[in-house]
Design an enzyme around this catalytic site. Structure first.
Site, PDB file in Angstrom:
ATOM      1  N   GLU A  17       8.858   0.145  11.485  1.00  0.00           N
ATOM      2  CA  GLU A  17       9.898   1.177  11.427  1.00  0.00           C
ATOM      3  C   GLU A  17       9.176   2.508  11.548  1.00  0.00           C
ATOM      4  OE1 GLU A  17      11.852   4.115  10.615  1.00  0.00           O
ATOM      5  OE2 GLU A  17      11.891   3.495   8.517  1.00  0.00           O
ATOM      6  N   LEU A  18       9.276   3.100  12.738  1.00  0.00           N
ATOM      7  CA  LEU A  18       8.454   4.262  13.070  1.00  0.00           C
ATOM      8  C   LEU A  18       9.297   5.533  13.105  1.00  0.00           C
ATOM      9  CD1 LEU A  18       6.282   2.511  15.800  1.00  0.00           C
ATOM     10  CD2 LEU A  18       6.023   2.503  13.307  1.00  0.00           C
ATOM     11  N   CYS A  72      12.681  10.036   8.915  1.00  0.00           N
ATOM     12  CA  CYS A  72      12.515   9.429  10.230  1.00  0.00           C
ATOM     13  C   CYS A  72      13.781   9.541  11.064  1.00  0.00           C
ATOM     14  CB  CYS A  72      12.091   7.968  10.098  1.00  0.00           C
ATOM     15  SG  CYS A  72      13.205   6.973   9.099  1.00  0.00           S
ATOM     16  N   GLU A  94       7.858  14.813  17.180  1.00  0.00           N
ATOM     17  CA  GLU A  94       8.474  14.590  15.869  1.00  0.00           C
ATOM     18  C   GLU A  94       7.758  15.488  14.867  1.00  0.00           C
ATOM     19  OE1 GLU A  94       9.775  11.036  12.798  1.00  0.00           O
ATOM     20  OE2 GLU A  94       7.861  10.867  13.837  1.00  0.00           O
ATOM     21  N   LYS A 154       0.856  -1.192   0.000  1.00  0.00           N
ATOM     22  CA  LYS A 154       0.000   0.000   0.000  1.00  0.00           C
ATOM     23  C   LYS A 154       0.885   1.232   0.000  1.00  0.00           C
ATOM     24  CE  LYS A 154      -3.004   2.929   2.727  1.00  0.00           C
ATOM     25  NZ  LYS A 154      -2.105   4.071   2.456  1.00  0.00           N
TER      26      LYS A 154
END
Length: 487
Positions: free
Chosen positions: A248-249, A282, A379, A173
């Site tokens: 994976e943030l 990130c 963030e 996606k």
């Protein structure tokens, strides 16, 4: 406007629903995109499941899988210019970076191609004389991959590459923000010759497309890159299908600069860490932790470099900072910067959106040494740097680790023993010493805490897409022994 198609079961489709993609440099729509909904997701997953279980793919040898990936790598290289132009127009990422990055993305596919026939099982010296026992590694199943818009071709390569190398099939996606490069990548995957259903690429909104994909009962593994809020929903969805997850943030990464560092080099690394890619990374080095004795001088160097940055159209090779990807992101950054200034942070440079078409925001430096400003904890995913001074090494480590994130960190010092101490002390999945923002297909990448779990890159990433099967073979003749005693 150009129209892009989704890719399901080896076919390109318009889809029943569409939405518009916005050019971040102008704020105007420029392309029509297919909006996948639950029925599209189900067809894509069913196609991936069929391809996994029957047809050509399960009969394809590991070496042959590698050759297909090599072919895809070549096609990515050959079409890098077109992919770069699409990514720049659809996301606002500057053309000089997209062009270089996409060429390197091809190297990731080549790396995984080489690993495809290096996935080995294990022979067990079992403690039973009449048994031969070994462990096989097999594809984990259908993989649901969800990627954000930033560095999307790279973030897709570290999912598609190892998943296919391991023999899995995949439904990817793409983000609803700027998905056109991945929809174009589908054409290269098709041209490379992968069997129908091996790779399916769709796009749509998280609440519909993303939710349907991550909770689908035939999905075995979810590889997700994004923010913690969306990841919580992914984990909740995975409780329905018991899919394994790799997350994976985000990050709130510190760059620690000691007084003995090469300050010019450290300043360039800090610019790379927070202003490159307009801070939309990130691993953005959004917190500068600098020794007090050189803090003022170092911030002065940074401010001069920030002032000299060329802001402009992302399609211009001379541009160094382009627009943010979305207007909502610019509003978020503006509100946090305003709240930080109101709380007592000093605005050293920048601090506001630019009065021009598109979603531009000034490179910004905030001195937060006297206050715990919101910019230190949030963030921002933009070109905003928060600065804090320190007196001792222990204080620097404490400041750096004072976050719920644990993705990356950087250290600049000429003291080798100190560098080794800090690599052990910092809570981060990656530590860069006297450099920043370097990646390689050989190097595992990922974090812990609010930065997620699992690793992408290296052999470990391929093994993450496998499951083990233990096989027992009785070698003795004669009847089966006492059936009421466990062997």
């Amino acid at each position: 406007m150009p129209r892009f198609q989704q890719y399901i079961d080896g076919q390109f489709e318009d889809g029943d629903f569409t939405f518009l993609s916005i050019d971040p440099a102008t704020g105007a729509p420029w392309a029509v995109l297919p909006e996948a909904r639950e029925s599209d997701v189900d067809r894509a997953v069913q196609a991936a499941h069929r391809a996994l279980k029957q047809g050509a793919w399960p009969k394809t040898t590991a070496t042959a899988r590698g050759k297909l990936l090599y072919r895809l790598a070549d096609l990515v290289s050959e079409n890098a210019s077109k992919l770069a132009q699409l990514e720049t127009q659809d996301t606002g990422k500057i053309i000089r970076e997209t062009t270089a990055q996409i060429q390197y993305v091809a190297e990731f596919y080549r790396y995984y191609a080489g690993l495809a026939d290096k996935i080995e099982g294990m022979y067990l010296p079992i403690d039973k004389a009449d048994m031969e026992t070994w462990v096989r590694r097999e594809p984990i199943g259908v993989v649901a991959a969800v990627v954000p818009w930033n560095s999307q071709l790279f973030l897709s390569a570290v999912k598609i590459g190892p998943a296919l190398a391991a023999g899995c099939t995949i439904v990817l996606k793409a983000s609803e923000d700027g998905p056109t490069p991945l929809l174009e990548l589908a054409r290269l995957i098709h041209e490379a010759g992968f069997p129908a259903g091996c790779v399916n690429i769709i796009t749509g909104y998280g609440e519909t497309c993303g939710a349907a994909l991550t909770r689908h009962p035939k999905v075995a593994h979810i590889a997700f890159t994004g923010g913690p809020a969306a990841a919580r929903k992914v984990v909740q969805n995975a409780s329905e299908n018991f899919a394994s997850t790799s997350l994976e943030l985000g990050g709130k990464s510190p760059l620690i600069v000691f007084a003995d560092a090469d300050l010019e080099s450290a300043a360039n690394a800090q610019v790379a860490g927070i202003f490159a890619a307009t801070g939309q990374s990130c691993v953005a080095a959004s917190r500068l932790v600098v020794e007090a004795s050189v803090k003022d001088r170092f911030v002065e160097i940074l401010a001069a470099k920030a002032k000299a940055i060329r802001i402009g159209a992302p399609s211009d090779f001379g541009t160094e900072v382009g627009p943010l990807c979305t207007e909502r992101q610019r509003r978020h950054i503006s509100s946090v910067v305003e709240a930080s200034a109101a709380s007592g942070a000093d605005v050293i440079y920048g601090g506001k959106a630019l009065d021009r078409p598109g979603y531009f925001f000034e490179p910004t430096i905030l001195d937060c040494s006297k206050v715990r400003a919101p910019s230190l904890e949030t963030e921002l995913f933009g070109p905003v740097l928060s600065v804090v001074g320190f007196e001792t090494e222990d204080e620097a480590v404490a400041i750096a680790n004072d976050t719920a994130f644990g993705l990356s960190a950087g250290v600049f010092t000429q003291n080798l023993t100190r560098a080794h101490r800090l690599t052990r002390a910092l809570d981060a999945g990656t530590v860069w010493l006297n450099t920043y923002r370097a990646v390689s297909p050989l190097a595992p990448f990922g974090g812990h805490g609010m930065s997620g779990h699992g690793r992408e890159g290296g052999m470990a990433s391929v093994l993450a897409f496998t499951k083990t099967k233990t096989v027992w073979l009785r070698t003795s003749d004669g009847s089966f022994p006492d059936p009421f005693i466990m062997r």
